[in-house]
Scaffold this motif. Structure first.
Motif, mmCIF file in Angstrom:
data_model
loop_
_atom_site.group_PDB
_atom_site.id
_atom_site.type_symbol
_atom_site.label_atom_id
_atom_site.label_comp_id
_atom_site.label_asym_id
_atom_site.label_seq_id
_atom_site.Cartn_x
_atom_site.Cartn_y
_atom_site.Cartn_z
ATOM 1 N N UNK A 350 0.833 -1.204 0.000
ATOM 2 C CA UNK A 350 0.000 0.000 0.000
ATOM 3 C C UNK A 350 0.865 1.250 0.000
ATOM 4 N N UNK A 351 0.434 2.258 -0.763
ATOM 5 C CA UNK A 351 1.043 3.581 -0.740
ATOM 6 C C UNK A 351 0.056 4.539 -0.086
ATOM 7 N N UNK A 352 0.478 5.123 1.056
ATOM 8 C CA UNK A 352 -0.353 6.085 1.781
ATOM 9 C C UNK A 352 0.189 7.488 1.518
ATOM 10 N N UNK A 353 -0.730 8.442 1.246
ATOM 11 C CA UNK A 353 -0.329 9.833 1.051
ATOM 12 C C UNK A 353 -1.296 10.746 1.797
ATOM 13 N N UNK A 354 -0.832 11.936 2.187
ATOM 14 C CA UNK A 354 -1.722 12.861 2.902
ATOM 15 C C UNK A 354 -2.956 13.205 2.072
ATOM 16 N N UNK A 355 -4.126 12.976 2.639
ATOM 17 C CA UNK A 355 -5.369 13.373 1.987
ATOM 18 C C UNK A 355 -5.719 12.636 0.717
ATOM 19 N N UNK A 356 -5.064 11.508 0.450
ATOM 20 C CA UNK A 356 -5.314 10.777 -0.796
ATOM 21 C C UNK A 356 -6.698 10.135 -0.783
ATOM 22 N N UNK A 357 -7.185 9.818 -1.982
ATOM 23 C CA UNK A 357 -8.455 9.104 -2.114
ATOM 24 C C UNK A 357 -8.229 7.921 -3.048
ATOM 25 N N UNK A 358 -8.406 6.723 -2.519
ATOM 26 C CA UNK A 358 -8.176 5.525 -3.315
ATOM 27 C C UNK A 358 -9.230 5.422 -4.415
ATOM 28 N N UNK A 359 -8.789 5.106 -5.631
ATOM 29 C CA UNK A 359 -9.704 5.108 -6.770
ATOM 30 C C UNK A 359 -10.455 3.787 -6.930
ATOM 31 N N UNK A 360 -9.922 2.707 -6.386
ATOM 32 C CA UNK A 360 -10.601 1.417 -6.555
ATOM 33 C C UNK A 360 -11.965 1.459 -5.862
ATOM 34 N N UNK A 361 -12.901 0.681 -6.376
ATOM 35 C CA UNK A 361 -14.277 0.747 -5.905
ATOM 36 C C UNK A 361 -14.457 0.174 -4.510
ATOM 37 N N UNK A 362 -13.684 -0.861 -4.214
ATOM 38 C CA UNK A 362 -13.857 -1.516 -2.912
ATOM 39 C C UNK A 362 -12.521 -1.981 -2.385
ATOM 40 N N UNK A 363 -12.427 -2.050 -1.079
ATOM 41 C CA UNK A 363 -11.214 -2.545 -0.436
ATOM 42 C C UNK A 363 -11.009 -4.010 -0.775
ATOM 43 N N UNK A 364 -9.783 -4.372 -1.098
ATOM 44 C CA UNK A 364 -9.481 -5.773 -1.349
ATOM 45 C C UNK A 364 -9.587 -6.531 -0.029
ATOM 46 N N UNK A 365 -10.296 -7.635 -0.042
ATOM 47 C CA UNK A 365 -10.500 -8.390 1.200
ATOM 48 C C UNK A 365 -9.685 -9.671 1.174
ATOM 49 N N UNK A 366 -8.425 -9.568 0.776
ATOM 50 C CA UNK A 366 -7.586 -10.760 0.742
ATOM 51 C C UNK A 366 -7.354 -11.265 2.157
ATOM 52 N N UNK A 367 -7.314 -12.559 2.297
ATOM 53 C CA UNK A 367 -7.139 -13.163 3.605
ATOM 54 C C UNK A 367 -5.668 -13.355 3.906
#
Length: 389
Positions: A350-367
């Protein structure tokens, strides 16, 4: 606003900007490094050491997958970019070598191989800030454990011969050398950590191992992480496999003052987190601008805690939630652009940035991956060749 309040605000503003695609063979992401000398931000690279014995390389901004290097049947341990060339990436290997790849080339072959001695199984390594010296640490074989050194210079366009070591240190540790970390600005200083509990600081400009050993600090537990901190990086710190923390000031070596700044037997009990817990430590970083030593820890469900180290103890700075679905095993925080990279047991980068908005529709729920992976401290091989110093 105090420096600590600024860090708290920076960390609190981080949001997921990018998420790497899951590979066909999911693996724990054990170590992360980012190229340092790119001409432009857009061309920077991320390299990740994975539990499936491979190194994966991604574009720093998009997290698009670029390359994968394997050394089967050897196990690759750790990943480091050269400081002065952003295309050269190194990893230690259990086959007794340190390998270097040029990610500009569409080849799986290492462009340079640094060979150890027949009995060597390398589980840690680092390259110094001037890119002149590589040091790798071995597992214990019979009664021997080594720090092996090489001259890193050479023709990286010619991989026809592997480089022999400059020499070894063999007396200062008596068990697996789990961590090696060169000083950020002084190329001759290196600190090593071992399952014997010792953290040793060396000046490799000295003629022999006895003279080179500047300081031995005892954590009383197996070392999982080491680093440098403080003004001019005159302090060292370590974390242990039972989640302890030690912090020492080398500037006090020649004074009557105690060298130990802080010793916490169990960080999980020392850090108070409301409505949450701290299950483990991942690593640490020194924030130069703020002159603060910070630790990264987390929970088995993927929450990420940032912890401040002070002379009076440890305190929570902030928590990131909703990114990972399992324990975080690696991170790289870029203080310059205030971004954070994290890799976990959910096989996600994962790349985290200040105030970013992830473009993918849903969080990946990998186990969380259930296949067996290498643990932080590896099991000794029983089929090693005879030792050679």
């Amino acid at each position: 606003m105090t420096s600590m309040e600024k860090i708290e605000e920076q960390f609190g503003s981080l949001r997921i900007a990018k998420r790497s695609m899951l590979s066909e063979e999911p693996a724990y992401l054990l170590d992360i490094d980012v190229s340092k000398s790119a001409q432009s931000e857009s061309s920077r690279f991320v390299a990740v050491s994975c539990s499936n014995k491979s190194i994966r390389v991604y574009n720093r901004e998009t997290l698009n997958f670029l390359r994968e290097y394997s050394s089967c049947p050897g196990i690759l341990n750790g990943v480091r970019f050269a400081h002065t060339c952003d295309s050269m990436v190194f990893s230690a290997c259990s086959d007794g070598t340190v390998k270097c790849w040029d990610i500009r080339l569409a080849t799986q072959k290492a462009v340079q191989i640094f060979s150890g001695y027949p009995s060597n199984v390398f589980i840690s390594f680092d390259i110094n800030c001037s890119d002149l010296i590589i040091c790798a640490g071995t597992e214990k074989v019979e009664k021997d454990t080594f720090l092996v050194f090489w001259d890193a210079r050479g023709d990286t366009n010619c991989a026809s011969t592997s480089k022999e070591p400059l020499g070894v240190y063999s007396e200062s540790h008596n068990d697996d050398i789990t961590r090696i970390c060169f000083h950020p600005i002084k190329p001759s200083l290196v600190v090593s950590g071992s399952t014997d509990g010792l953290v040793n600081v060396f000046d490799i400009n000295k003629d022999n191992e006895d003279d080179a050993l500047i300081s031995t600090c005892n954590s009383d537990s197996s070392i999982s992480f080491i680093g440098w901190s403080g003004k001019d990086y005159k302090q060292v710190y370590c974390m242990t496999h039972d989640e302890g923390f030690c912090w020492w000031d080398l500037a006090q070596l020649d004074t009557e003052e105690p060298i130990t700044l802080l010793h916490v037997l169990d960080v999980r009990e020392a850090v108070c987190i409301e409505n949450d817990c701290l299950n483990y430590l991942v690593g640490g970083l020194y924030h130069e601008k703020a002159d603060k030593l910070l630790l990264i820890g987390g929970t088995s469900m993927g929450n990420i805690h940032l912890v401040n180290c002070g002379l009076d103890g440890l305190s929570l700075v902030g928590t990131l939630r909703g990114g990972h679905a399992a324990a975080v095993r690696s991170f790289c925080w870029d203080v310059m652009d205030e971004s954070l990279l994290t890799g976990g047991e959910d096989a996600q980068l994962l790349l985290w940035k200040p105030g970013a908005a992830e473009r993918s529709l849903a969080k990946k729920t990998s186990l969380k991956i259930t296949s067996s992976v290498q643990k932080r401290v590896r099991v000794h091989s029983t089929s090693l060749k005879s030792k050679k110093k």
